[in-house]
Design a protein around this motif. Structure first.
Motif, PDB file in Angstrom:
ATOM      1  N   ALA A   7       0.843  -1.203   0.000  1.00 25.36           N
ATOM      2  CA  ALA A   7       0.000   0.000   0.000  1.00 25.36           C
ATOM      3  C   ALA A   7       0.875   1.248   0.000  1.00 25.36           C
ATOM      4  O   ALA A   7       1.920   1.297   0.653  1.00 25.36           O
ATOM      5  CB  ALA A   7      -0.914   0.003   1.221  1.00 25.36           C
ATOM      6  N   GLY A   8       0.440   2.262  -0.772  1.00 26.48           N
ATOM      7  CA  GLY A   8       1.177   3.520  -0.827  1.00 26.48           C
ATOM      8  C   GLY A   8       2.289   3.533  -1.850  1.00 26.48           C
ATOM      9  O   GLY A   8       2.965   4.553  -2.003  1.00 26.48           O
ATOM     10  N   THR A   9       2.512   2.401  -2.547  1.00 25.83           N
ATOM     11  CA  THR A   9       3.540   2.366  -3.591  1.00 25.83           C
ATOM     12  C   THR A   9       2.870   2.317  -4.957  1.00 25.83           C
ATOM     13  O   THR A   9       1.680   2.020  -5.079  1.00 25.83           O
ATOM     14  CB  THR A   9       4.464   1.145  -3.430  1.00 25.83           C
ATOM     15  N   ASP A  10       3.626   2.598  -5.974  1.00 26.08           N
ATOM     16  CA  ASP A  10       3.102   2.637  -7.340  1.00 26.08           C
ATOM     17  C   ASP A  10       2.754   1.219  -7.795  1.00 26.08           C
ATOM     18  O   ASP A  10       3.643   0.380  -7.986  1.00 26.08           O
ATOM     19  CB  ASP A  10       4.155   3.255  -8.257  1.00 26.08           C
ATOM     20  N   CYS A  11       1.473   0.961  -8.001  1.00 23.81           N
ATOM     21  CA  CYS A  11       1.054  -0.402  -8.352  1.00 23.81           C
ATOM     22  C   CYS A  11       1.584  -0.831  -9.714  1.00 23.81           C
ATOM     23  O   CYS A  11       1.671  -2.028 -10.002  1.00 23.81           O
ATOM     24  CB  CYS A  11      -0.466  -0.532  -8.298  1.00 23.81           C
ATOM     25  N   CYS A  12       1.927   0.130 -10.545  1.00 24.00           N
ATOM     26  CA  CYS A  12       2.461  -0.222 -11.864  1.00 24.00           C
ATOM     27  C   CYS A  12       3.852  -0.847 -11.766  1.00 24.00           C
ATOM     28  O   CYS A  12       4.366  -1.374 -12.750  1.00 24.00           O
ATOM     29  CB  CYS A  12       2.520   1.016 -12.769  1.00 24.00           C
ATOM     30  N   ARG A  13       4.453  -0.785 -10.574  1.00 28.43           N
ATOM     31  CA  ARG A  13       5.762  -1.412 -10.360  1.00 28.43           C
ATOM     32  C   ARG A  13       5.624  -2.742  -9.626  1.00 28.43           C
ATOM     33  O   ARG A  13       6.636  -3.389  -9.346  1.00 28.43           O
ATOM     34  CB  ARG A  13       6.676  -0.469  -9.564  1.00 28.43           C
ATOM     35  N   GLY A  16       3.850  -8.586 -11.685  1.00 29.51           N
ATOM     36  CA  GLY A  16       2.656  -9.114 -12.327  1.00 29.51           C
ATOM     37  C   GLY A  16       1.656  -8.070 -12.757  1.00 29.51           C
ATOM     38  O   GLY A  16       0.604  -8.411 -13.303  1.00 29.51           O
ATOM     39  N   VAL A  17       1.966  -6.796 -12.538  1.00 35.76           N
ATOM     40  CA  VAL A  17       1.052  -5.713 -12.922  1.00 35.76           C
ATOM     41  C   VAL A  17       1.680  -4.929 -14.076  1.00 35.76           C
ATOM     42  O   VAL A  17       2.835  -4.529 -14.006  1.00 35.76           O
ATOM     43  CB  VAL A  17       0.760  -4.770 -11.739  1.00 35.76           C
ATOM     44  N   ASP A  18       0.908  -4.722 -15.122  1.00 37.20           N
ATOM     45  CA  ASP A  18       1.416  -4.021 -16.296  1.00 37.20           C
ATOM     46  C   ASP A  18       0.506  -2.845 -16.618  1.00 37.20           C
ATOM     47  O   ASP A  18      -0.707  -3.007 -16.782  1.00 37.20           O
ATOM     48  CB  ASP A  18       1.465  -4.979 -17.490  1.00 37.20           C
ATOM     49  N   CYS A  19       1.100  -1.667 -16.684  1.00 39.59           N
ATOM     50  CA  CYS A  19       0.334  -0.465 -17.014  1.00 39.59           C
ATOM     51  C   CYS A  19       0.638   0.055 -18.415  1.00 39.59           C
ATOM     52  O   CYS A  19      -0.017   0.979 -18.893  1.00 39.59           O
ATOM     53  CB  CYS A  19       0.613   0.644 -15.992  1.00 39.59           C
ATOM     54  N   GLN A  20       1.632  -0.479 -19.050  1.00 38.42           N
ATOM     55  CA  GLN A  20       1.954  -0.144 -20.435  1.00 38.42           C
ATOM     56  C   GLN A  20       1.948   1.364 -20.709  1.00 38.42           C
ATOM     57  O   GLN A  20       1.171   1.878 -21.500  1.00 38.42           O
ATOM     58  CB  GLN A  20       1.000  -0.860 -21.398  1.00 38.42           C
ATOM     59  N   GLN A  21       2.838   2.072 -20.018  1.00 39.39           N
ATOM     60  CA  GLN A  21       3.060   3.505 -20.224  1.00 39.39           C
ATOM     61  C   GLN A  21       1.818   4.351 -19.959  1.00 39.39           C
ATOM     62  O   GLN A  21       1.686   5.457 -20.461  1.00 39.39           O
ATOM     63  CB  GLN A  21       3.573   3.778 -21.650  1.00 39.39           C
ATOM     64  N   THR A  22       0.904   3.823 -19.200  1.00 36.27           N
ATOM     65  CA  THR A  22      -0.248   4.626 -18.754  1.00 36.27           C
ATOM     66  C   THR A  22      -0.312   4.527 -17.244  1.00 36.27           C
ATOM     67  O   THR A  22       0.462   3.801 -16.621  1.00 36.27           O
ATOM     68  CB  THR A  22      -1.564   4.101 -19.360  1.00 36.27           C
ATOM     69  N   ASP A  23      -1.215   5.241 -16.656  1.00 32.55           N
ATOM     70  CA  ASP A  23      -1.384   5.125 -15.208  1.00 32.55           C
ATOM     71  C   ASP A  23      -2.549   4.202 -14.878  1.00 32.55           C
ATOM     72  O   ASP A  23      -3.086   4.227 -13.776  1.00 32.55           O
ATOM     73  CB  ASP A  23      -1.588   6.503 -14.577  1.00 32.55           C
ATOM     74  N   ARG A  24      -2.960   3.378 -15.846  1.00 37.51           N
ATOM     75  CA  ARG A  24      -4.050   2.445 -15.643  1.00 37.51           C
ATOM     76  C   ARG A  24      -3.560   1.011 -15.809  1.00 37.51           C
ATOM     77  O   ARG A  24      -2.790   0.716 -16.728  1.00 37.51           O
ATOM     78  CB  ARG A  24      -5.187   2.693 -16.647  1.00 37.51           C
TER      79      ARG A  24
END
Length: 428
Positions: A7-13, A16-24
């Motif tokens: 919690a509190g960290t960037d979920c895109c990092r 197993g999580v991929d945001c592909q150059q977006t914040d989604r």
């Protein structure tokens, strides 16, 4: 596996999580390791996933202890196009309204515990290119409307309890993989498969109740590399047109009622071949098998082979994992063959006329199963057999004290001068 999910960290990092150059978040991908018991997740897939409105793909494989039904949250993800939840413990029915997810391009629920019928609404998933429901507990028939899924390249329904009439496959012009093995299908070879000759590479109908003859039209399938028709009730001859299947790598026709003559194949290199337990009288091991530089599995049990094993000189023994030549009339010694393998896992030659000293064998370190019963083998049993998982040297001419093993008495019975546990004690 989730130690980066803080919690509190960037979920895109997160792993197993991929945001592909977006914040989604657009993709979730978590895979367990099959040889690591700690590499798993337990519990259910949380409904909060429905908040990931940009999610395109979810890949959860080999997580073993995931439970619960098909997640209702998936119906609230408008962009979700790829679902792979494989080798877990999800259960219950596949939702009857699965057809609402019309944006799906791939759906794999393989290796779970889903039960009940395949919903009729699945025929509304017109964009599907892959459908894999194999390894579940599904019952009933394949919905006839599945013929509308004309974009399919993969259809896998193996290892279920499906039965009833098969739909016509004629509309699946893009189909490359058709896997229906280990179900309860019966009747003749499905004639509508004839229309798949242009692209089909993998045909698996094994372990069903099909009857009649293998059709000549299979010879038109020039792109086939895998054919499994084993454990059925096919009869008659294997079509001469099989000589056209020059790209075959894996051919399994075992456990049928097929008869001579077996056609001469024009295969450049076969990887695995199983013709066991039919009514063949091959005489010898086919030359197109012996010459293959890439073969790893050869099973010709009860195939009417009469030869000296020393006269078989395969061009390559390095890659062999499995050799089964049981219940033939093969004589001589397999010592040179076995001592020239590097990765052999299983060797079956029971019920032949082999004659050699057991102590001459140098067992490969990879060997797990050795079956040599009902031959003419002499000498004593080497201590190296203790490393095997399975052994049967019964009904030979072996002598001496049995080395310390965990095998039952049946593995050694019928050798008159063998002694020691698990047989009676040796005389001092």
């Amino acid at each position: 596996m989730l130690n980066t999910w803080k919690a509190g960290t960037d979920c895109c990092r997160w792993l197993g999580v991929d945001c592909q150059q977006t914040d989604r978040v657009v993709m979730l991908s978590l895979a367990g390791q099959t040889n690591n018991a700690k590499s798993s997740l337990s519990g259910t897939i949380p409904p909060s996933l429905s908040q990931l409105q940009s999610l395109i793909g979810i890949y959860l494989t080999n997580l073993r202890n995931l439970t619960g039904p098909f997640p209702a949250a998936f119906f609230r993800l408008p962009k979700l196009a790829y679902i792979y939840i494989e080798n877990s413990k999800l259960s219950g029915p596949i939702p009857v309204n699965i057809g609402r997810m019309s944006q799906l391009g791939a759906l794999s629920l393989a290796g779970n515990q889903f039960s009940g019928p395949i919903p009729d609404s699945i025929s509304n998933l017109r964009q599907l290119t892959q459908l894999d429901l194999g390894g579940n507990l599904l019952t009933g028939k394949i919905p006839t409307g599945i013929t509308r899924l004309t974009q399919l390249s993969v259809l896998t329904l193996e290892r279920n309890h499906l039965s009833g009439p098969l739909p016509s496959f004629a509309s699946f012009h893009s189909l490359r993989f058709l896997r229906l093995s280990h179900n309860k299908y019966s009747g003749p070879f499905p004639s509508s498969i004839a229309g798949l000759s242009q692209n089909l590479a993998n045909l698996e109908l094994g372990s069903n109740l099909f009857t009649g003859q293998i059709p000549d039209f299979l010879g038109n399938f020039r792109n086939l590399d895998t054919v499994d028709l084993s454990h059925n009730r096919f009869s008659g001859v294997v079509p001469k047109t099989f000589k056209n299947l020059t790209k075959i790598f894996n051919l399994d026709l075992s456990y049928n009622n097929l008869v001579d003559p077996f056609p001469q194949m024009n295969v450049k290199g076969i990887e695995s071949l199983d013709l066991s337990y039919n009514k063949f009288h091959l005489g010898g091991i086919p030359t197109w098998v012996t010459s293959s530089p890439i073969i790893y599995s050869l099973k010709l049990a009860n195939c009417g082979i009469k030869m000296k094993i020393e006269n078989w000189k395969p061009s390559e023994t390095y890659f062999y994992d499995f050799i089964d030549l049981s219940l033939n009339e093969i004589s001589g010694s397999p010592v040179a063959l076995l001592n020239n393998t590097e990765y052999l896992k299983g060797f079956w030659m029971s019920g032949n006329k082999l004659q050699f000293k057991m102590t001459d064998l140098k067992l490969p370190t990879t060997l797990e199963e050795l079956h040599l019963s009902q031959n003419l083998i002499s000498g004593s049993i080497p201590a190296s057999v203790s490393k095997l998982k399975k052994l049967n040297v019964s009904k030979n001419r072996l002598c001496g004290r049995i080395p310390k093993t965990n095998f039952p008495a049946s593995a050694f019975a019928g050798n008159d001068c063998l002694c020691g546990s698990p047989l009676p004690n040796c005389r001092s």
